[in-house]
Motif scaffolding. Structure first.
Motif: not given
Length: 557
Positions: A499-503
């Protein structure tokens, strides 16, 4: 007098200790669970909750019946027996395990149900694999901590196996698919009761692997599951695979009867007599009948499996799964699905090997049943198509076959090819996130000798923290596990694995797949990557075969 008063207080105090604890109130009655400390915290466990009446006596071979309510608090702190199954190729009654009284489920929740709050948690309902003839929902195989620590409730379901869950006489006496009806009954229980454990009944994900994945695919297609779930995860299983729908099931049922000296051609008479047979004797006879049919048709089906039922009000499946998918007769729910890179390594294959060896790799034995060529009028075409398949997969073999070639062909035929096709069909009508799992490590297989890809069911060790896993993980295995658990958990919570950018997920956004112009998918390896057209060369080969030689209607792909 003082002693008696003290004794009375002690007894009352003891009873309070016994009856207090992690109590949950279901519509069927009150249950008491336990708190389990894990390496990452704790969870509350409720093991062996009945979701249907024990299918004994006249209830054998019948659809599951509602549970009889109970008055006293029921302890749910120990695992119930697995459903009847055999774990030996040479079936003897002393090798048969389990019980017919097996329709129970387990609930694992991050909250104490006796201390309700306003917070609600998404729910995953796990349907185990095992070829519809073995497996169970126990904690040892499927410990759910990785997801409970993400504030997800996990429910693991048991369902009848083999002849007990999938006998069919081809008519309304025993139309088949009671194992799937067990799963549907469990889903109804979840919808009615999961709020008592802090669950959100409006966020339920059905999830399965192998025959569990096939089950999830069928549940997606069944009119009986409307409104019971909101998302689906299917690993290494497709309803349109050759093992996804059975043939000759009535023949198998009557053959079992013959082995038990029940010689009749009447369905009602057969079922009435089989209901009276000792369960171990019945399982042994059914296994022998199944082996006999599998030897004759080893490349086509599982013996006792899902069937297309005669049309009736309570039918789980009364149409071809391919036609259902092709026409978009599925709920518009998000789906996460895919396969392992080397599915043929780990699938049951003993009879397939025997057949190929006995036939000297006769081309016709390589033709999938879904082409509808296996009739007397199609002998020439079957031999022609089989020769093309043989050239593609066994280019240097004449009467023998090399291990990598066999594994390649077997995995493509039984799993990878139909899974990709199912993903393409579904993506026309709903959101599909497609993956190929390729984390090759000792976590997937502690006894690994093959480093060419990930075998069937290996991804489960990355999702569940099993006691059989290596105590020390490589950095790559640990990271791969963390990533796939996060992706699956995100999907359950947000209907989107990224759902979102995640490292942790390398800032990747996993795109939905589509049938044209290219099929996007996530390649899950030591590094994540977005790719197009999984198994491209082999899948294109099969697409050409089906478009050129396939006869409608297709029952499988």
């Amino acid at each position: 007098m003082i002693f008696k008063s003290f004794l009375l207080i002690f007894v009352i105090f003891s009873v309070c200790l016994i009856t207090s604890g992690y109590v949950a109130h279901t519509r069927q009655g009150t249950i008491r669970g336990a708190k389990k400390v894990t390496s990452d915290g704790h969870m509350y466990t409720y093991l062996g909750i009945p979701f249907a009446r024990p299918p004994l006596g006249r209830l054998r071979f019948q659809p599951p019946q509602p549970v009889v309510k109970w008055k006293d608090t029921r302890d749910t702190i120990t695992q119930k027996p697995q459903c009847v199954q055999s774990r030996s190729t040479y079936v003897r009654t002393d090798k048969i395990e389990g019980s017919e009284d097996c329709l129970y489920l387990n609930v694992y929740t991050p909250m104490d149900p006796s201390k309700r709050t306003d917070q609600v948690y998404p729910v995953m309902v796990w349907i185990h694999g095992g070829g519809f003839f073995e497996g169970d929902n126990g904690y040892d195989l499927y410990p759910p901590e990785n997801f409970v620590t993400q504030n997800i409730i996990v429910v693991t379901v048991s369902y009848r196996l083999g002849i007990f869950g999938f006998i069919s006489t081809g008519d309304l006496i025993a139309p088949g698919n009671n194992g799937l009806r067990d799963q549907i009954m469990a889903l109804k229980w979840v919808n009615e009761n999961i709020e008592s454990f802090g669950g959100d009944k409006n966020s339920i994900t059905i999830w399965g692997e192998s025959s569990g994945g096939i089950s999830v695919s069928h549940l997606l297609s069944s009119p009986l599951t409307k409104g019971l779930f909101h998302k689906a995860i299917t690993e290494s299983g497709a309803s349109i695979s050759a093992v996804g729908v059975g043939i000759d099931q009535p023949l198998l049922a009557f053959a079992t009867g013959s082995l038990l000296n029940i010689n009749t051609t009447n369905s009602e008479e057969l079922i009435t007599h089989l209901q009276k047979v000792n369960f171990k004797e019945l399982q042994a006879a059914a296994s022998r009948a199944g082996i006999a049919i599998t030897v004759e048709q080893p490349l086509i089906r599982y013996p006792f499996t899902v069937v297309i039922e005669p049309e009736h009000e309570n039918a789980v499946l009364s149409k071809s799964p391919y036609a259902i998918l092709e026409n978009g007769e599925v709920p518009k729910v998000p789906i996460l699905m895919g396969f392992n890179s080397n599915e043929g390594d780990g699938l049951p294959d003993a009879f397939a090997r025997m057949a190929l060896t006995a036939s000297n790799l006769a081309p016709a034995t390589l033709v999938p049943v879904g082409l509808n060529l296996n009739t007397p009028n199609d002998t020439n075409t079957a031999n022609l198509v089989g020769a093309l398949i043989k050239e593609h997969y066994f280019p240097r073999d004449t009467t023998n076959f090399a291990e990598p070639h066999f594994v390649h062909w077997y995995g493509d035929t039984h799993m990878i090819r139909p899974i990709i096709q199912q993903g393409l069909l579904l993506s026309k009508f709903t959101d599909v996130y497609f993956f190929e799992f390729n984390c090759i490590g000792y976590l997937g297989n502690p006894l690994r000798s093959n480093w060419n890809g990930v075998g069937h069911a290996e991804e489960l060790n990355y999702l569940f923290k099993r006691l059989t896993q290596p105590t020390v993980l490589s950095a790559e295995d640990k990271l791969c596990s963390e990533r796939v658990v996060k992706l699956w958990g995100n999907f359950v919570k947000y209907s989107n694995p990224t759902p979102e950018n995640d490292p942790l997920l390398q800032e990747i956004i996993w795109p939905k797949t589509a049938p044209t112009p290219n099929m996007c998918y996530l390649h899950v390896d030591k590094n994540l990557s977005i790719r197009i057209n999984p198994d491209k060369e082999d899948f294109q080969f099969w697409t050409n075969i089906f478009e050129t030689y396939g006869k409608r209607p297709l029952t499988t792909f």
